[in-house]
Write a protein that holds these residues in place. Structure first.
Motif, short mmCIF file in Angstrom:
data_model
loop_
_atom_site.label_atom_id
_atom_site.label_comp_id
_atom_site.label_asym_id
_atom_site.label_seq_id
_atom_site.Cartn_x
_atom_site.Cartn_y
_atom_site.Cartn_z
N ASN A 180 1.21 -0.75 0.09
CA ASN A 180 -0.36 0.49 -0.40
C ASN A 180 0.96 1.88 -0.49
O ASN A 180 2.24 1.37 0.10
N VAL A 181 0.25 2.46 -0.06
CA VAL A 181 0.80 3.44 0.28
C VAL A 181 1.96 3.97 1.27
O VAL A 181 3.08 4.03 0.83
N PRO A 182 1.34 3.67 1.88
CA PRO A 182 1.96 4.25 3.25
C PRO A 182 4.00 2.78 3.11
O PRO A 182 4.53 3.81 4.04
N GLU A 183 2.93 2.07 3.08
CA GLU A 183 4.60 1.05 3.48
C GLU A 183 5.56 1.13 2.09
O GLU A 183 6.88 1.01 2.19
N ALA A 184 5.19 1.68 0.84
CA ALA A 184 5.60 2.38 -0.28
C ALA A 184 6.76 2.91 0.42
O ALA A 184 7.95 2.77 0.19
N PHE A 185 6.64 4.85 1.04
CA PHE A 185 7.33 5.44 1.47
C PHE A 185 7.71 5.06 2.58
O PHE A 185 9.21 5.56 2.73
N ASP A 186 7.46 3.88 3.40
CA ASP A 186 8.58 3.26 4.22
C ASP A 186 9.56 2.78 3.89
O ASP A 186 10.76 2.40 4.41
N ARG A 187 9.42 2.27 2.79
CA ARG A 187 10.44 0.80 1.95
C ARG A 187 11.84 1.89 1.30
O ARG A 187 12.31 1.63 1.34
N MET A 188 10.37 3.28 0.62
CA MET A 188 11.01 3.93 -0.01
C MET A 188 12.50 5.04 1.34
O MET A 188 13.70 5.23 0.82
N ARG A 189 12.29 4.29 2.06
CA ARG A 189 12.57 5.46 3.36
C ARG A 189 14.17 4.53 4.01
O ARG A 189 15.17 4.62 4.85
N GLY A 190 13.56 3.08 3.66
CA GLY A 190 15.06 1.98 3.77
C GLY A 190 13.99 1.87 5.46
O GLY A 190 15.01 0.65 5.96
N HIS A 191 12.88 1.85 5.32
CA HIS A 191 12.67 0.96 6.91
C HIS A 191 11.69 0.26 6.54
O HIS A 191 11.15 -0.54 5.74
N GLY A 192 11.78 -0.59 7.31
CA GLY A 192 10.69 -2.28 7.30
C GLY A 192 11.50 -3.08 6.26
O GLY A 192 10.16 -4.50 5.89
N ILE A 193 12.15 -3.06 5.79
CA ILE A 193 12.31 -4.25 4.57
C ILE A 193 13.01 -5.55 5.06
O ILE A 193 13.46 -5.55 6.04
N GLN A 194 12.50 -6.11 4.41
CA GLN A 194 12.64 -7.81 4.85
C GLN A 194 14.11 -8.18 4.13
O GLN A 194 14.96 -7.58 3.33
N GLU A 195 14.43 -9.56 5.04
CA GLU A 195 15.85 -10.42 4.45
C GLU A 195 16.00 -10.34 3.30
O GLU A 195 14.24 -11.32 2.54
N GLY A 196 16.65 -10.97 2.86
CA GLY A 196 16.48 -11.58 1.09
C GLY A 196 15.72 -13.19 1.08
O GLY A 196 16.00 -12.88 0.30
N ARG A 197 16.60 -14.17 1.94
CA ARG A 197 15.77 -15.11 1.69
C ARG A 197 13.53 -14.52 2.07
O ARG A 197 13.12 -15.64 0.63
#
Length: 364
Positions: A180-197
């Protein structure tokens, strides 16, 4: 996650970007592709077929960034100029304001990033139709994009992996990182990114494809304040695990500010590469002038490095070498050892970025 006031502030900033000046009618060589099958994503399609084109040639799919049009991105990046030299075909999907007011591809919406649905299905239909119409090489189709277009390129690689030989993600984000849009902004800021696996598992669940998987090239500037550079590391981790790679990277120094890390499979074939541009902000790196490609404009950044040329060269669309690389063996741990859990994600953003820069060899 940020508070609502921060989200509103960033939404207002994105609306301001909408009025940024863009070249109008910058490249009239692009031709509309009116009919291409199903279009559930309500996208437009533009194509460029050079005069020296021959049946059996490759196809490159190019996805513009927010606030841009297909013509503006081609004008800035120089893709059609390169196609003129080497005879490959180009497809430029284009967003409409009725879908997204800022002309962003909806990379964060499940309805547009699920196989058989929305925007990804529209783009796949364009590819199938164009490939059939011009007898293109179905085994030599690649996709690239900037920012939201880069994230949508990642979505295409995940949802239709059998369609693409390779992809290049410029200042983008990994597939499946937001819904969603709020999550999109968070990920753009580098927040809440999950591990590679976990991110790799999202790719595996996006289709029934069992491999082989497309090669992936990632480009990012260390001074990007729109999409945090840690997203580059997340994309690397996603596809490093997806390709089940074992080796540590090799570093290729293209220039003082352009460094490339590559990971190869057991056969020595490069499957993942990451290009870090020191000091560059958010945008596509270009090199205007007689010996380069592209024209500077909004998000088209003159840093003396043509990502268009390097990407095309890595896809074997160009049969010559520009600068002999200097290779240096690297003993650092591969991505699988760096992102064991959400350990990095929960650290302060500054620390995460510094780790990414150290991994790229740009900080001691």
């Amino acid at each position: 996650m940020r508070n609502i006031a921060d989200t509103i502030k960033r939404l207002n900033a994105s609306r301001t970007l909408k009025s940024s000046p863009l070249p109008r009618n910058a490249n009239t060589r692009l031709q509309p592709m009116a009919e291409f099958g199903q279009n559930p994503g309500s996208l437009l399609a533009w194509i460029y077929i050079p005069t020296n084109f021959k049946p059996g040639s490759p196809l490159v799919v190019v996805l513009h960034g927010c606030t841009q049009t297909a013509a503006a991105y081609d004008h800035g990046s120089g893709w059609s100029d390169l196609a003129d030299r080497y005879g490959f075909a180009l497809l430029f999907p284009e967003q409409q304001r009725s879908n997204n007011p800022n002309l962003c591809f909806n990379w964060f919406a499940a309805a547009d990033t699920t196989r058989g649905q929305g925007e990804v299905h529209s783009i796949s239909q364009m590819v199938v139709s164009l490939t059939h119409r011009y007898c293109l090489d179905r085994t030599n189709i690649c996709v690239t994009g900037l920012s939201a277009g880069g994230a949508m390129a990642a979505a295409m690689l995940a949802t239709y992996p059998e369609m693409f030989k390779a992809g290049a993600i410029i200042a983008g984000l990994p597939f499946g990182t937001a819904s969603n849009v709020p999550e999109a902004f968070d990920r753009m800021r580098g927040h809440g990114i999950q591990e590679g696996r976990i991110l790799a598992e999202k790719v595996r669940q996006a289709s029934n494809h069992q491999g082989p998987w497309p090669a992936v090239s990632v480009w990012h500037g260390t001074a990007d304040r729109t999409v945090d550079p840690i997203n580059m590391e997340a994309i690397i981790g996603q596809w490093w695990h997806q390709h089940d790679l074992k080796d540590a990277p090799r570093i290729t120094s293209q220039s003082q500010r352009h460094q490339c890390r590559t990971w190869s499979d057991n056969a020595g074939i490069t499957r993942v590469e990451a290009h870090t541009i020191s000091g560059m902000g958010h945008g596509t790196p270009i090199k205007p002038g007689a010996s380069g490609l592209g024209t500077p404009s909004v998000f088209m950044l003159d840093v003396g490095i043509s990502s268009t040329w390097h990407i095309a060269n890595s896809w074997n669309l160009i049969g010559e070498s520009e600068i002999p690389p200097v290779e240096v063996a690297v003993t650092s741990c591969p991505p699988g050892a760096r992102d064991e859990s959400t350990r990095q994600v929960n650290r302060p953003v500054r620390g995460v970025i510094e780790d990414a820069l150290r991994a790229a060899g740009l900080m001691k």
